[in-house]
Design an enzyme around this catalytic site. Structure first.
Site, PDB file in Angstrom:
ATOM      1  N   ASN A  10       0.863  -1.188   0.000  1.00 17.22           N
ATOM      2  CA  ASN A  10       0.000   0.000   0.000  1.00 17.22           C
ATOM      3  C   ASN A  10       0.899   1.237   0.000  1.00 17.22           C
ATOM      4  O   ASN A  10       1.475   1.575   1.020  1.00 17.22           O
ATOM      5  CB  ASN A  10      -0.902  -0.042   1.246  1.00 17.22           C
ATOM      6  CG  ASN A  10      -1.748   1.205   1.378  1.00 17.22           C
ATOM      7  OD1 ASN A  10      -1.813   2.036   0.465  1.00 17.22           O
ATOM      8  ND2 ASN A  10      -2.402   1.344   2.530  1.00 17.22           N
ATOM      9  N   TRP A  11       0.992   1.857  -1.154  1.00 16.58           N
ATOM     10  CA  TRP A  11       1.929   2.979  -1.288  1.00 16.58           C
ATOM     11  C   TRP A  11       1.377   4.285  -0.706  1.00 16.58           C
ATOM     12  O   TRP A  11       2.073   5.302  -0.697  1.00 16.58           O
ATOM     13  CB  TRP A  11       2.319   3.173  -2.765  1.00 16.58           C
ATOM     14  CG  TRP A  11       3.078   2.025  -3.361  1.00 16.58           C
ATOM     15  CD1 TRP A  11       3.409   0.832  -2.751  1.00 16.58           C
ATOM     16  CD2 TRP A  11       3.600   1.936  -4.689  1.00 16.58           C
ATOM     17  NE1 TRP A  11       4.097   0.029  -3.623  1.00 16.58           N
ATOM     18  CE2 TRP A  11       4.233   0.680  -4.820  1.00 16.58           C
ATOM     19  CE3 TRP A  11       3.584   2.789  -5.784  1.00 16.58           C
ATOM     20  CZ2 TRP A  11       4.854   0.259  -6.003  1.00 16.58           C
ATOM     21  CZ3 TRP A  11       4.203   2.384  -6.972  1.00 16.58           C
ATOM     22  CH2 TRP A  11       4.823   1.130  -7.067  1.00 16.58           C
ATOM     23  N   LYS A  12       0.088   4.249  -0.288  1.00 16.04           N
ATOM     24  CA  LYS A  12      -0.545   5.446   0.307  1.00 16.04           C
ATOM     25  C   LYS A  12      -0.312   6.664  -0.590  1.00 16.04           C
ATOM     26  O   LYS A  12      -0.329   6.540  -1.811  1.00 16.04           O
ATOM     27  CB  LYS A  12      -0.029   5.635   1.740  1.00 16.04           C
ATOM     28  CG  LYS A  12      -0.184   4.358   2.572  1.00 16.04           C
ATOM     29  CD  LYS A  12      -0.058   4.566   4.048  1.00 16.04           C
ATOM     30  CE  LYS A  12      -0.243   3.228   4.746  1.00 16.04           C
ATOM     31  NZ  LYS A  12      -0.272   3.341   6.200  1.00 16.04           N
ATOM     32  N   HIS A 102      -9.751   1.311   4.310  1.00 17.28           N
ATOM     33  CA  HIS A 102      -8.518   1.469   5.109  1.00 17.28           C
ATOM     34  C   HIS A 102      -8.798   2.398   6.285  1.00 17.28           C
ATOM     35  O   HIS A 102      -9.563   3.362   6.163  1.00 17.28           O
ATOM     36  CB  HIS A 102      -7.397   2.032   4.226  1.00 17.28           C
ATOM     37  CG  HIS A 102      -6.060   1.985   4.900  1.00 17.28           C
ATOM     38  ND1 HIS A 102      -5.684   2.915   5.844  1.00 17.28           N
ATOM     39  CD2 HIS A 102      -5.036   1.109   4.792  1.00 17.28           C
ATOM     40  CE1 HIS A 102      -4.465   2.599   6.277  1.00 17.28           C
ATOM     41  NE2 HIS A 102      -4.063   1.504   5.663  1.00 17.28           N
ATOM     42  N   GLU A 104      -7.193   4.714   7.557  1.00 14.77           N
ATOM     43  CA  GLU A 104      -6.916   6.133   7.302  1.00 14.77           C
ATOM     44  C   GLU A 104      -8.091   6.788   6.583  1.00 14.77           C
ATOM     45  O   GLU A 104      -8.404   7.953   6.817  1.00 14.77           O
ATOM     46  CB  GLU A 104      -5.598   6.269   6.508  1.00 14.77           C
ATOM     47  CG  GLU A 104      -4.397   6.005   7.402  1.00 14.77           C
ATOM     48  CD  GLU A 104      -3.156   5.497   6.670  1.00 14.77           C
ATOM     49  OE1 GLU A 104      -3.095   5.580   5.429  1.00 14.77           O
ATOM     50  OE2 GLU A 104      -2.255   4.999   7.364  1.00 14.77           O
ATOM     51  N   GLU A 174      -5.920  -4.941  10.155  1.00 15.81           N
ATOM     52  CA  GLU A 174      -4.887  -3.965  10.470  1.00 15.81           C
ATOM     53  C   GLU A 174      -5.221  -3.234  11.767  1.00 15.81           C
ATOM     54  O   GLU A 174      -6.005  -2.271  11.755  1.00 15.81           O
ATOM     55  CB  GLU A 174      -4.778  -2.927   9.343  1.00 15.81           C
ATOM     56  CG  GLU A 174      -4.446  -3.518   7.999  1.00 15.81           C
ATOM     57  CD  GLU A 174      -3.833  -2.472   7.071  1.00 15.81           C
ATOM     58  OE1 GLU A 174      -2.669  -2.661   6.683  1.00 15.81           O
ATOM     59  OE2 GLU A 174      -4.497  -1.476   6.782  1.00 15.81           O
ATOM     60  N   GLY A 180       2.099   2.075  10.928  1.00 11.09           N
ATOM     61  CA  GLY A 180       3.100   3.133  10.874  1.00 11.09           C
ATOM     62  C   GLY A 180       3.766   3.448  12.203  1.00 11.09           C
ATOM     63  O   GLY A 180       4.463   4.453  12.339  1.00 11.09           O
ATOM     64  N   SER A 220       2.869  -2.235  10.432  1.00  5.94           N
ATOM     65  CA  SER A 220       4.301  -2.391  10.714  1.00  5.94           C
ATOM     66  C   SER A 220       4.845  -3.768  10.347  1.00  5.94           C
ATOM     67  O   SER A 220       5.789  -4.249  10.975  1.00  5.94           O
ATOM     68  CB  SER A 220       4.605  -2.047  12.184  1.00  5.94           C
ATOM     69  OG  SER A 220       4.246  -0.694  12.455  1.00  5.94           O
ATOM     70  N   GLY A 241       2.649  -1.101   4.379  1.00  7.07           N
ATOM     71  CA  GLY A 241       2.819   0.306   4.017  1.00  7.07           C
ATOM     72  C   GLY A 241       4.287   0.638   3.823  1.00  7.07           C
ATOM     73  O   GLY A 241       4.880   0.385   2.769  1.00  7.07           O
ATOM     74  N   GLY A 242       4.903   1.177   4.863  1.00  7.22           N
ATOM     75  CA  GLY A 242       6.268   1.693   4.772  1.00  7.22           C
ATOM     76  C   GLY A 242       7.271   0.740   4.148  1.00  7.22           C
ATOM     77  O   GLY A 242       8.060   1.131   3.272  1.00  7.22           O
TER      78      GLY A 242
HETATM   79  P1  PGA Z   1       2.514   0.162   7.705  1.00  4.68           P
HETATM   80  O1  PGA Z   1       1.086   0.452   7.007  1.00  4.68           O
HETATM   81  O2  PGA Z   1       3.013  -1.137   7.153  1.00  4.68           O
HETATM   82  O3  PGA Z   1       3.377   1.331   7.289  1.00  4.68           O
HETATM   83  O4  PGA Z   1       2.281   0.101   9.168  1.00  4.68           O
HETATM   84  C1  PGA Z   1       0.193  -0.597   6.756  1.00  4.68           C
HETATM   85  C2  PGA Z   1      -1.086  -0.074   6.138  1.00  4.68           C
HETATM   86  O5  PGA Z   1      -1.575   0.984   6.542  1.00  4.68           O
HETATM   87  O6  PGA Z   1      -1.644  -0.705   5.202  1.00  4.68           O
END
Ligand code: PGA
Length: 261
Positions: A10-12, A102, A104, A174, A180, A220, A241-242
């Site tokens: 997930n490149w956000k 998601h 977010e 999640e 994050g 994470s 994500g990251g």
């Molecule tokens: P993260 O994000 O791996 O940076 O914690 C995961 C996500 O929000 O899909």
């Protein structure tokens, strides 16, 4: 149960179109020589909307087996919805998957179980597989309500859908407090919720569907801890994500996931 492991990056809101093409090209370079990895574990990239078409083109020319996902979608086919993107638009680009709900988007953009359900229905009708996100806040976990909360989110997301529609849907658990932050649940905590998600799908749509739905862990996840999550029986991969913004790290996670195919 024959569920293919999946690592979805997930490149956000990272990567311009130029940078996105560079990243997917680097991923394709690493994967091209190891077709046995993508034959056994699914690689999915989820770039921002404006990157989807150039990334799709790069995937096509790059000769690697990488699937494409959007991060969001509107539930209507078309209309006066300034700033929104529809399922037919994503399908035309060649998206295989689309993230829905998601945390977010739930927290910052008003997404609810009801809109998640509308989006899931629109995606399934349009031939795109939803990756449905769910997960609890730390307050909900501390109150001992994590599983009940997540079960409610899954019932909401899948409301009114038939077993035939839901076959192959992907669910991403999640925990919001792990996204994050570098914090993660223990392997047991993560698997308990994933098992509970699968049981909820089973109660709604029958055990055969529950056994086909892939449940990912997210929050994470990284090369150092992916094996711990993958070794749990109800976890079929990760939404990352990251750690997915770097080609080596993404491919390393995929290679580990493949060992659990
Ligand atoms: P993260 O994000 O791996 O940076 O914690 C995961 C996500 O929000 O899909």
């Amino acid at each position: 149960m024959g569920r293919m492991p999946m690592i979805a990056g997930n490149w956000k809101m990272f990567k311009t179109p130029t940078e996105a093409v560079e990243l997917v090209s680097a991923i394709a370079d690493l994967l091209r020589d190891v077709p046995e990895v993508t034959a056994a574990a699914e690689a999915v990239v989820c770039p921002p909307f404006v990157d989807l078409k150039p990334v799709a083109t790069e995937i096509e020319s790059g000769g690697a087996n990488v699937k494409l996902a959007a991060q969001n979608v509107h539930w209507e086919q078309e209309g006066a919805f300034t700033g929104e993107v529809s399922v037919p638009m994503l399908a035309d680009i060649g998206c295989d998957y689309c993230i829905v709900g998601h945390s977010e988007r739930r927290e910052m953009f008003g997404e609810t179980d009801e809109t998640v359900n509308k989006k899931v229905k629109a995606l399934l009708a349009g031939g795109i597989t939803p990756i449905v996100c769910c997960g609890e806040t730390l307050a909900i976990r501390d109150a001992g309500e994590a599983e009940a909360f997540v079960r409610g989110q899954i019932r909401g997301a899948l409301d009114g859908l038939s077993a035939e529609e839901v076959v192959g849907t992907v669910i991403a658990y999640e925990p919001i407090w792990a996204i994050g932050t570098g914090l993660t649940p223990t392997r047991d905590e993560a698997n308990d919720v994933c098992r509970s998600i699968r049981a909820t799908v089973g109660a709604l749509l029958g055990q055969p569907i529950a056994l086909q739905v892939r449940v990912l862990y997210g929050g994470s996840a990284k090369p150092d801890n992916i094996a711990m999550f993958m070794s749990e029986p109800d976890i079929d991969g990760a939404l990352v994500g990251g750690a997915a913004l770097n080609a080596e790290s993404f491919v390393s996670m995929l290679t580990t996931a493949r060992d659990y195919a």
